[in-house]
Design a protein around this motif. Structure first.
Motif, PDB file in Angstrom:
ATOM      1  N   THR A 101       2.481  -3.562  12.399  1.00 52.49           N
ATOM      2  CA  THR A 101       2.410  -2.291  11.756  1.00 52.49           C
ATOM      3  C   THR A 101       1.493  -2.249  10.431  1.00 52.49           C
ATOM      4  O   THR A 101       1.602  -3.259   9.521  1.00 52.49           O
ATOM      5  CB  THR A 101       3.638  -1.910  11.334  1.00 52.49           C
ATOM      6  N   VAL A 102       0.527  -1.320  10.653  1.00 49.61           N
ATOM      7  CA  VAL A 102      -0.467  -1.355   9.850  1.00 49.61           C
ATOM      8  C   VAL A 102      -0.070   0.074   8.928  1.00 49.61           C
ATOM      9  O   VAL A 102       0.034   1.221   9.294  1.00 49.61           O
ATOM     10  CB  VAL A 102      -1.835  -0.915   9.957  1.00 49.61           C
ATOM     11  N   ARG A 103       0.134   0.011   7.406  1.00 49.49           N
ATOM     12  CA  ARG A 103       0.262   1.203   6.563  1.00 49.49           C
ATOM     13  C   ARG A 103      -0.622   1.213   5.380  1.00 49.49           C
ATOM     14  O   ARG A 103      -1.332   0.250   5.252  1.00 49.49           O
ATOM     15  CB  ARG A 103       1.827   1.054   5.872  1.00 49.49           C
ATOM     16  N   ALA A 104      -0.825   2.385   4.917  1.00 51.13           N
ATOM     17  CA  ALA A 104      -1.712   2.799   4.011  1.00 51.13           C
ATOM     18  C   ALA A 104      -1.118   3.947   2.991  1.00 51.13           C
ATOM     19  O   ALA A 104      -0.587   4.781   3.648  1.00 51.13           O
ATOM     20  CB  ALA A 104      -3.012   3.073   4.411  1.00 51.13           C
ATOM     21  N   ALA A 105      -1.101   3.716   1.504  1.00 48.40           N
ATOM     22  CA  ALA A 105      -0.415   4.737   0.833  1.00 48.40           C
ATOM     23  C   ALA A 105      -1.025   4.627  -0.605  1.00 48.40           C
ATOM     24  O   ALA A 105      -1.148   3.366  -0.769  1.00 48.40           O
ATOM     25  CB  ALA A 105       1.097   4.820   1.004  1.00 48.40           C
ATOM     26  N   VAL A 106      -0.929   5.655  -1.015  1.00 45.18           N
ATOM     27  CA  VAL A 106      -1.388   5.694  -2.846  1.00 45.18           C
ATOM     28  C   VAL A 106       0.004   5.491  -3.579  1.00 45.18           C
ATOM     29  O   VAL A 106       0.873   6.151  -3.388  1.00 45.18           O
ATOM     30  CB  VAL A 106      -2.232   6.977  -3.403  1.00 45.18           C
ATOM     31  N   ARG A 107       0.252   4.389  -4.371  1.00 43.11           N
ATOM     32  CA  ARG A 107       1.435   4.362  -5.213  1.00 43.11           C
ATOM     33  C   ARG A 107       1.302   5.145  -6.284  1.00 43.11           C
ATOM     34  O   ARG A 107       0.425   6.037  -6.634  1.00 43.11           O
ATOM     35  CB  ARG A 107       1.640   2.857  -5.584  1.00 43.11           C
ATOM     36  N   ASP A 108       2.415   5.396  -6.648  1.00 43.68           N
ATOM     37  CA  ASP A 108       2.672   6.218  -8.140  1.00 43.68           C
ATOM     38  C   ASP A 108       1.616   5.657  -9.058  1.00 43.68           C
ATOM     39  O   ASP A 108       1.446   6.484  -9.886  1.00 43.68           O
ATOM     40  CB  ASP A 108       4.368   6.104  -8.506  1.00 43.68           C
ATOM     41  N   SER A 109       1.635   4.532  -9.408  1.00 47.91           N
ATOM     42  CA  SER A 109       0.567   3.741 -10.371  1.00 47.91           C
ATOM     43  C   SER A 109      -0.862   4.241 -10.026  1.00 47.91           C
ATOM     44  O   SER A 109      -1.589   3.930 -10.749  1.00 47.91           O
ATOM     45  CB  SER A 109       0.899   2.466 -10.193  1.00 47.91           C
ATOM     46  N   GLY A 110      -1.130   4.808  -8.804  1.00 49.02           N
ATOM     47  CA  GLY A 110      -2.550   5.263  -8.643  1.00 49.02           C
ATOM     48  C   GLY A 110      -3.248   4.133  -7.894  1.00 49.02           C
ATOM     49  O   GLY A 110      -4.377   4.541  -7.220  1.00 49.02           O
ATOM     50  N   GLU A 111      -2.606   3.115  -7.480  1.00 45.04           N
ATOM     51  CA  GLU A 111      -3.348   1.964  -6.816  1.00 45.04           C
ATOM     52  C   GLU A 111      -3.039   2.415  -5.222  1.00 45.04           C
ATOM     53  O   GLU A 111      -2.131   2.943  -4.639  1.00 45.04           O
ATOM     54  CB  GLU A 111      -2.650   0.710  -6.838  1.00 45.04           C
ATOM     55  N   LEU A 112      -4.227   1.948  -4.668  1.00 47.12           N
ATOM     56  CA  LEU A 112      -4.147   1.879  -2.879  1.00 47.12           C
ATOM     57  C   LEU A 112      -3.428   0.825  -2.254  1.00 47.12           C
ATOM     58  O   LEU A 112      -3.900  -0.354  -2.631  1.00 47.12           O
ATOM     59  CB  LEU A 112      -5.605   2.345  -2.415  1.00 47.12           C
TER      60      LEU A 112
END
Length: 778
Positions: free
Chosen positions: A679-690
């Protein structure tokens, strides 16, 4: 056998130039005519040289002490000859001498069968050897024994005196009295107690010796009470029991007085002689073993003993009774007793002018170089007594002890170890400043005479052994240690300092404790160990790399060679295009391997050069998944993505980012069994990091194995026959590329469950939503 070497043999000493024989001959001549036996031994206890007297005084036959022979051979030969005594006594003497520590000064005495006494002194030399000096000290020992016998005789005489004695203080109260004076005074035994006044004692005596005439008894009591005790007085009286008593009252310098009662019933005819002998005995008792000269009130000589003639440098003619004191001083001055020049004259004048009613003490050297301690003391009646004592040996011993003490302290204070010396009772004898510094002991807290248990209490109180029960238990173990055995331990102090502690026994029953700060040594050792481990790991990685690359390079090369040979026949085979495609694929594989190796080299030397483009993250992930899907499908593995369409664009090197994703996907597919999922996931965290993650349901790893996957040329299974082929560079390069973007690559894995690889890219690389600017920025 151990001793202070003669000055001629002292290392570093030099003889003045001599005419005639060469220096070695002079030395041999000197040794041959010395009144001491001298033997020089090297660091292996082998004889270097000795004079003939050494053999004679040691009780050995001429020619026995041959250079090269060991000291223990001579000792055993002496023991066989009975030099150390018969039987067990001789065996004990041999053992004692064999156990002497020749690196330290020592001294032994031995009495020969013929009664002669030999003194052996051993002194270490700077080269590690030692010099043994043997001296015949029979005359000195006999003199000391004679003096001891005389002292014992005098003590016995005093203990058995047949006189009653009572000593009174300046307040006329009794200080001490013997039992005989009670008997002579017809008093009950024990009735004369210290503190009784003279008046009370006289009243007790008059009552006990009542004559029957009260008036006479009262007159006797009054006369005794009113007598001037500051002056000598003496009288004779008879008791009711028929005894004739000689009663004397003599003043003391402190204002007190002594009353003496002697039974002279059978010695009346010798009264004058007994008085003279008593006076001489008193002077002898007070001034024994000294040169004594007694002068009267007119400063004329009354008497002097033989030691006084020797110490004052006067003969029977020049030192006669009746000579004036000033003439005696002038005679000494002319003999050079006070030195030379103006200073000698000034000293003579000062001695003549001194008021002899006042005590005076001085020290001087006589013509023979002896040090004399001269004391002038006033005596009752205006005269004075002068005593002169030879203190040369005492002065020499004091100077030697002071020099040794200074040398020892200077040595202790200038070494890098903390040292404390304890005596046989466990009390501190000496310590250096390093000892208090490494243990953070306040100034003055440690002192000579302090017990080791008190020192342990001090360190326990300041928390040196740990807190609470731990510290108390450690201190208890220290107090119980057997200090007669060598001990060694290492501990870490509360401030982080690492101390090595060594306790060693010393001759005489004491022990010395050494503290060494090994903190820096331990740090260096740890760094060296770490460097060694790193070097071994690098060497192991190199070996794994060579093995892996050999395997990885051979596989595509075999394909290239095999398909090339298949194309060589004419005409080309029907599957020529398929063979050419395989050759191309194998070449691409080789190129990929070489590119990875070059990237590793660049990362470890000049660094990787990164481009900076706008990258559509979702499209990049889809592209990477398409590339890997064929391999996943063939292995029965499902690949799914979870990437929101609203992801912002990313400023990055698209090729390098694609390389990271392909490496992570390839690794996940490779280690996931059929039926598994990636499984490949991508998201922007609350800290702003990808955050881009690749999760598989593969074989996973243990916590100990995870650090190994990021080492270059490494795999957990590194053998050539492993189930999962690969160069071992993919994950290492992926982390390097992630860090080159300012991000990171981390792993979370559980053996038998699966692995998640997570790429974090900084918020600064994300473009704001709605900003569609594209193209290369650099």
């Amino acid at each position: 056998m151990t001793g202070v070497p003669p000055k001629a043999l002292t290392p570093g000493a030099s003889l003045p130039p001599v005419a005639g024989p060469a220096r070695p001959d002079v030395l041999r001549l000197m040794l041959a005519h010395m009144q001491h036996g001298i033997a020089l031994y090297d660091s292996e206890h082998r004889l270097v040289m000795a004079n003939a007297l050494a053999e004679s005084l040691a009780g050995l036959a001429p020619g026995t002490m041959i250079p090269g022979r060991r000291l223990d051979e001579f000792f055993r030969q002496q023991a066989e000859q009975g030099v150390f005594g018969p039987g067990s006594e001789g065996e004990a003497g041999l053992r004692m001498r064999l156990q002497i520590d020749r690196s330290r000064p020592s001294r032994t005495l031995r009495r020969r069968a013929d009664g002669r006494v030999m003194e052996a002194v051993s002194e270490p030399t700077p080269e590690g050897g030692f010099v043994i000096t043997i001296t015949d000290v029979t005359d000195r020992i006999r003199a000391e024994e004679a003096v001891a016998a005389k002292a014992a005789m005098l003590e016995a005489m005093v203990a058995n005196l047949r006189h009653g004695i009572a000593l009174f203080g300046p307040d006329r109260r009794l200080i001490v009295a013997n039992r005989l004076i009670e008997r002579f005074g017809h008093l009950a035994e024990g009735s004369l107690q210290p503190g009784l006044g003279l008046d009370t004692i006289i009243a007790m005596q008059v009552a006990a010796m009542a004559s029957g005439d009260p008036a006479k008894d009262a007159d006797l009591a009054r006369a005794a009470i009113e007598a001037d005790r500051s002056k000598p007085m003496r009288y004779t009286r008879s008791t009711a029991a028929g005894l004739v008593l000689d009663v004397a009252s003599d003043p003391m310098p402190d204002g007190g007085f002594v009353i003496t009662m002697s039974d002279i019933s059978r010695l009346s005819a010798a009264e004058n002689e007994a008085r003279a002998q008593a006076n001489l005995l008193g002077i002898t008792l007070q001034n024994m073993r000294h040169g004594i000269a007694l002068f009267g009130e007119d400063r004329r000589l009354l008497m002097l003993n033989q030691d006084a003639r020797l110490n004052f440098g006067v003969s029977e003619t020049t030192g006669r009774v009746g000579m004036k004191f000033d003439d005696l001083l002038q005679n000494q001055f002319e003999m050079g007793a006070y030195g030379t020049g103006p200073e000698a004259a000034l000293r003579l004048a000062a001695l003549k002018e001194h008021d002899r009613r006042l005590p005076l003490r001085s020290r001087r050297r006589d013509r023979e170089g002896r040090t004399l301690d001269v004391i002038s003391s006033p005596i009752e009646g205006g005269g004075f007594v002068i005593s002169a004592t030879d203190v040369s040996e005492l002065e020499g011993a004091r100077a030697t002890a002071a020099a040794h003490a200074m040398t020892l302290q200077a040595t202790l204070d200038n070494i890098r170890h903390g040292i404390t010396l304890f005596d046989a009772k466990g009390d501190v004898l000496a310590f250096n400043t390093v000892f208090t510094r490494v243990l953070d002991i306040p100034p003055g807290a440690v002192r000579a005479g302090m017990s080791i248990n008190s020192l342990v209490d001090l360190l326990e109180a300041q928390g040196d052994y740990g807190e609470g029960e731990v510290g108390r238990a450690y201190a208890t173990r220290l107090r119980a240690l057997d200090r007669s055995q060598s001990l060694r331990a290492t501990r870490v102090r509360p401030n982080g300092m690492v101390l090595t502690m060594v306790s060693d026994p010393v001759p005489g029953g004491g022990f010395v404790v050494t503290f060494t700060d090994v903190t820096e040594d331990r740090r260096i050792r740890a760094e060296l160990e770490s460097a060694r481990n790193a070097a071994e790991a690098a060497n192991s990685a190199k070996s794994r790399f060579l093995a892996t690359m050999t395997h990885e390079l051979r596989t595509p090369l075999h394909a290239v060679i095999g398909f090339s040979e298949a194309l060589m026949p004419e005409p080309p085979p029907a599957r020529a295009k398929e063979f050419i495609a395989s050759i191309h694929e194998a070449g691409q594989h080789l190129l990929s391997l070489i590119d990875n190796i070059l990237d590793v080299t660049r990362a470890e030397t000049a660094g990787l050069v990164m481009a900076d483009y706008d990258v559509h993250v979702g499209a990049l992930i889809d592209s990477a998944v398409r590339v890997i899907r064929a391999a996943a499908d063939s292995g029965g593995i499902t690949v799914v993505t979870n990437v929101p369409s609203s992801l912002p664009r990313l400023r990055a090197d698209e090729l390098r980012l694609r390389q990271i994703l392909l490496n992570l996907l390839a690794n996940a597919v490779k280690f996931t069994p059929a039926g598994g999922m990636v499984t490949v996931r991508a998201a922007v965290r609350d800290s702003g990091e990808l955050c881009i993650s690749v999760t598989d349901t593969g074989i996973g790893m243990s916590e100990e194995e995870t650090p190994l996957i990021f080492q270059p040329f490494s795999q957990i299974d590194s053998s050539l026959s492993r189930r999962f082929p690969g160069s071992g560079l993919g994950l290492y390069l992926s982390r390097v590329l992630a860090e080159a973007h300012g991000g990171s690559l981390t792993v979370s894995s559980t053996a038998g469950v699966g692995t998640t690889m997570m790429v974090l890219l900084p918020a600064a690389r994300l473009r704001p939503q709605g900003d569609d600017a594209g193209g290369a920025a650099s």
